[in-house]
Scaffold this motif. Structure first.
Motif, PDB file in Angstrom:
ATOM      1  N   VAL A   1       8.415  33.966  15.466  1.00  0.00           N
ATOM      2  CA  VAL A   1       8.009  34.842  14.379  1.00  0.00           C
ATOM      3  C   VAL A   1       9.230  35.651  13.952  1.00  0.00           C
ATOM      4  CG1 VAL A   1       6.512  36.742  13.692  1.00  0.00           C
ATOM      5  CG2 VAL A   1       5.664  35.008  15.293  1.00  0.00           C
ATOM      6  N   GLN A   2       9.432  35.741  12.655  1.00  0.00           N
ATOM      7  CA  GLN A   2      10.514  36.564  12.130  1.00  0.00           C
ATOM      8  C   GLN A   2       9.909  37.769  11.404  1.00  0.00           C
ATOM      9  OE1 GLN A   2      10.494  33.066  10.913  1.00  0.00           O
ATOM     10  NE2 GLN A   2      11.318  32.643  12.947  1.00  0.00           N
ATOM     11  N   LEU A   3      10.471  38.922  11.678  1.00  0.00           N
ATOM     12  CA  LEU A   3       9.997  40.163  11.069  1.00  0.00           C
ATOM     13  C   LEU A   3      11.159  40.858  10.375  1.00  0.00           C
ATOM     14  CD1 LEU A   3       7.863  41.498  14.070  1.00  0.00           C
ATOM     15  CD2 LEU A   3       7.047  40.245  12.079  1.00  0.00           C
ATOM     16  N   VAL A   4      10.944  41.273   9.140  1.00  0.00           N
ATOM     17  CA  VAL A   4      11.992  41.938   8.375  1.00  0.00           C
ATOM     18  C   VAL A   4      11.436  43.224   7.790  1.00  0.00           C
ATOM     19  CG1 VAL A   4      13.610  41.778   6.465  1.00  0.00           C
ATOM     20  CG2 VAL A   4      13.082  39.740   7.823  1.00  0.00           C
ATOM     21  N   GLU A   5      12.015  44.343   8.211  1.00  0.00           N
ATOM     22  CA  GLU A   5      11.578  45.647   7.708  1.00  0.00           C
ATOM     23  C   GLU A   5      12.385  46.045   6.490  1.00  0.00           C
ATOM     24  OE1 GLU A   5      11.666  46.038  12.325  1.00  0.00           O
ATOM     25  OE2 GLU A   5      12.931  45.218  10.743  1.00  0.00           O
ATOM     26  N   SER A   6      11.778  46.859   5.649  1.00  0.00           N
ATOM     27  CA  SER A   6      12.470  47.423   4.493  1.00  0.00           C
ATOM     28  C   SER A   6      11.786  48.719   4.097  1.00  0.00           C
ATOM     29  CB  SER A   6      12.475  46.447   3.317  1.00  0.00           C
ATOM     30  OG  SER A   6      11.153  46.166   2.898  1.00  0.00           O
ATOM     31  N   GLY A   7      12.467  49.497   3.262  1.00  0.00           N
ATOM     32  CA  GLY A   7      11.862  50.699   2.712  1.00  0.00           C
ATOM     33  C   GLY A   7      12.372  52.013   3.271  1.00  0.00           C
ATOM     34  N   GLY A   8      13.255  51.952   4.267  1.00  0.00           N
ATOM     35  CA  GLY A   8      13.778  53.182   4.820  1.00  0.00           C
ATOM     36  C   GLY A   8      14.709  53.893   3.846  1.00  0.00           C
TER      37      GLY A   8
ATOM     38  N   GLY B   1       7.324  36.164   8.962  1.00  0.00           N
ATOM     39  CA  GLY B   1       7.475  34.750   8.663  1.00  0.00           C
ATOM     40  C   GLY B   1       7.403  33.935   9.931  1.00  0.00           C
ATOM     41  N   GLY B   2       7.241  32.628   9.757  1.00  0.00           N
ATOM     42  CA  GLY B   2       7.160  31.750  10.913  1.00  0.00           C
ATOM     43  C   GLY B   2       5.726  31.586  11.394  1.00  0.00           C
ATOM     44  N   ARG B   3       5.561  31.433  12.708  1.00  0.00           N
ATOM     45  CA  ARG B   3       4.264  31.142  13.299  1.00  0.00           C
ATOM     46  C   ARG B   3       3.484  32.435  13.542  1.00  0.00           C
ATOM     47  NH1 ARG B   3       2.507  30.151  18.700  1.00  0.00           N
ATOM     48  NH2 ARG B   3       0.676  28.814  18.765  1.00  0.00           N
ATOM     49  N   ILE B   4       2.768  32.868  12.508  1.00  0.00           N
ATOM     50  CA  ILE B   4       1.988  34.094  12.616  1.00  0.00           C
ATOM     51  C   ILE B   4       0.624  33.785  13.213  1.00  0.00           C
ATOM     52  CG2 ILE B   4       0.940  35.988  11.325  1.00  0.00           C
ATOM     53  CD1 ILE B   4       3.161  35.383   9.189  1.00  0.00           C
ATOM     54  N   ILE B   5       0.265  34.525  14.237  1.00  0.00           N
ATOM     55  CA  ILE B   5      -1.007  34.302  14.920  1.00  0.00           C
ATOM     56  C   ILE B   5      -1.975  35.401  14.506  1.00  0.00           C
ATOM     57  CG2 ILE B   5      -2.162  34.125  17.150  1.00  0.00           C
ATOM     58  CD1 ILE B   5       0.495  33.086  18.263  1.00  0.00           C
ATOM     59  N   SER B   6      -3.086  35.011  13.911  1.00  0.00           N
ATOM     60  CA  SER B   6      -3.991  35.993  13.313  1.00  0.00           C
ATOM     61  C   SER B   6      -4.627  36.918  14.330  1.00  0.00           C
ATOM     62  CB  SER B   6      -5.081  35.286  12.496  1.00  0.00           C
ATOM     63  OG  SER B   6      -5.864  34.468  13.337  1.00  0.00           O
TER      64      SER B   6
ATOM     65  N   ASN C   1      -2.792  40.333   4.236  1.00  0.00           N
ATOM     66  CA  ASN C   1      -2.750  39.032   4.903  1.00  0.00           C
ATOM     67  C   ASN C   1      -2.203  37.938   3.980  1.00  0.00           C
ATOM     68  OD1 ASN C   1      -4.719  40.768   6.346  1.00  0.00           O
ATOM     69  ND2 ASN C   1      -4.887  38.983   7.666  1.00  0.00           N
ATOM     70  N   ALA C   2      -2.476  38.038   2.714  1.00  0.00           N
ATOM     71  CA  ALA C   2      -2.002  37.012   1.778  1.00  0.00           C
ATOM     72  C   ALA C   2      -0.474  37.012   1.688  1.00  0.00           C
ATOM     73  CB  ALA C   2      -2.608  37.244   0.402  1.00  0.00           C
ATOM     74  N   LYS C   3       0.124  38.185   1.881  1.00  0.00           N
ATOM     75  CA  LYS C   3       1.581  38.301   1.811  1.00  0.00           C
ATOM     76  C   LYS C   3       2.225  38.341   3.189  1.00  0.00           C
ATOM     77  CE  LYS C   3       1.601  40.827  -2.598  1.00  0.00           C
ATOM     78  NZ  LYS C   3       2.037  42.070  -3.295  1.00  0.00           N
ATOM     79  N   ASN C   4       1.412  38.274   4.244  1.00  0.00           N
ATOM     80  CA  ASN C   4       1.937  38.374   5.616  1.00  0.00           C
ATOM     81  C   ASN C   4       2.829  39.606   5.768  1.00  0.00           C
ATOM     82  OD1 ASN C   4       0.629  36.037   6.428  1.00  0.00           O
ATOM     83  ND2 ASN C   4       2.365  34.731   5.908  1.00  0.00           N
ATOM     84  N   THR C   5       2.346  40.706   5.246  1.00  0.00           N
ATOM     85  CA  THR C   5       3.140  41.930   5.233  1.00  0.00           C
ATOM     86  C   THR C   5       2.304  43.092   5.753  1.00  0.00           C
ATOM     87  OG1 THR C   5       4.457  41.154   3.358  1.00  0.00           O
ATOM     88  CG2 THR C   5       4.475  43.513   3.787  1.00  0.00           C
TER      89      THR C   5
ATOM     90  N   TYR D   1       7.820  40.134  19.677  1.00  0.00           N
ATOM     91  CA  TYR D   1       8.717  39.862  18.560  1.00  0.00           C
ATOM     92  C   TYR D   1       8.988  41.161  17.798  1.00  0.00           C
ATOM     93  CZ  TYR D   1       7.244  35.121  19.567  1.00  0.00           C
ATOM     94  OH  TYR D   1       6.976  33.936  20.193  1.00  0.00           O
ATOM     95  N   TRP D   2      10.264  41.357  17.462  1.00  0.00           N
ATOM     96  CA  TRP D   2      10.701  42.597  16.837  1.00  0.00           C
ATOM     97  C   TRP D   2      11.569  42.326  15.628  1.00  0.00           C
ATOM     98  CZ3 TRP D   2       9.505  47.572  18.552  1.00  0.00           C
ATOM     99  CH2 TRP D   2       8.792  47.634  19.757  1.00  0.00           C
ATOM    100  N   GLY D   3      11.476  43.229  14.646  1.00  0.00           N
ATOM    101  CA  GLY D   3      12.417  43.205  13.548  1.00  0.00           C
ATOM    102  C   GLY D   3      13.679  43.970  13.910  1.00  0.00           C
ATOM    103  N   GLN D   4      14.602  44.047  12.965  1.00  0.00           N
ATOM    104  CA  GLN D   4      15.884  44.693  13.209  1.00  0.00           C
ATOM    105  C   GLN D   4      15.835  46.195  12.987  1.00  0.00           C
ATOM    106  OE1 GLN D   4      18.731  43.136  14.460  1.00  0.00           O
ATOM    107  NE2 GLN D   4      17.120  41.634  14.845  1.00  0.00           N
TER     108      GLN D   4
END
Length: 122
Positions: free
Chosen positions: A2-9, A25-30, A74-78, A111-114
């Motif tokens: 799973v890839q996680l990307v943060e933004s908005g800071g 992104g990637g293999r998201i498990i609901s 959920n539609a945007k995986n965000t 799994y962690w973002g940066q």
């Protein structure tokens, strides 16, 4: 994976608002939980808020209750973190993470973002 990307800071003044986003992104498990965590200089990483992908259950740290709101699209995986009435003590690097357990314990998240920096000036 799973890839996680943060933004908005960013840099804001006390009392302002910010909205953080975490795109997954990637293999998201609901059935997994998503969480926002933060780490201030010289301090341990602490939980902020968590949410489940499937049901949208939420939980918050006492320090942010009534000021921060976690939500997901959920539609945007965000996953989002709306932060209102920001205080200087909210200054930290904010991370999103995902893992199989419903817990506020950051060590349980796989799994962690940066991270994205939030600075609140007084």
């Amino acid at each position: 994976q799973v890839q996680l990307v943060e933004s908005g800071g960013g840099l804001v003044q006390a009392g302002d608002s910010l909205r953080l986003s975490c795109a997954a992104g990637g293999r998201i498990i609901s059935s997994y939980s998503m969480g926002w965590f933060r780490q201030a200089p010289g301090k341990e990483r602490e939980s902020v808020a968590i949410i489940t992908w499937r049901s949208g259950w939420t939980n918050y740290a006492d320090s942010v209750k009534g000021r921060f709101t976690i939500s997901r699209d959920n539609a945007k995986n965000t996953v989002y973190l709306q932060m209102n009435s920001l205080k200087p003590e909210d200054t930290a690097v904010y991370f999103c993470a995902t893992g199989p357990r419903w817990t506020m314990d950051p060590s349980a998240y796989a799994y962690w973002g940066q991270g994205t920096q939030v600075i609140v000036s007084s």
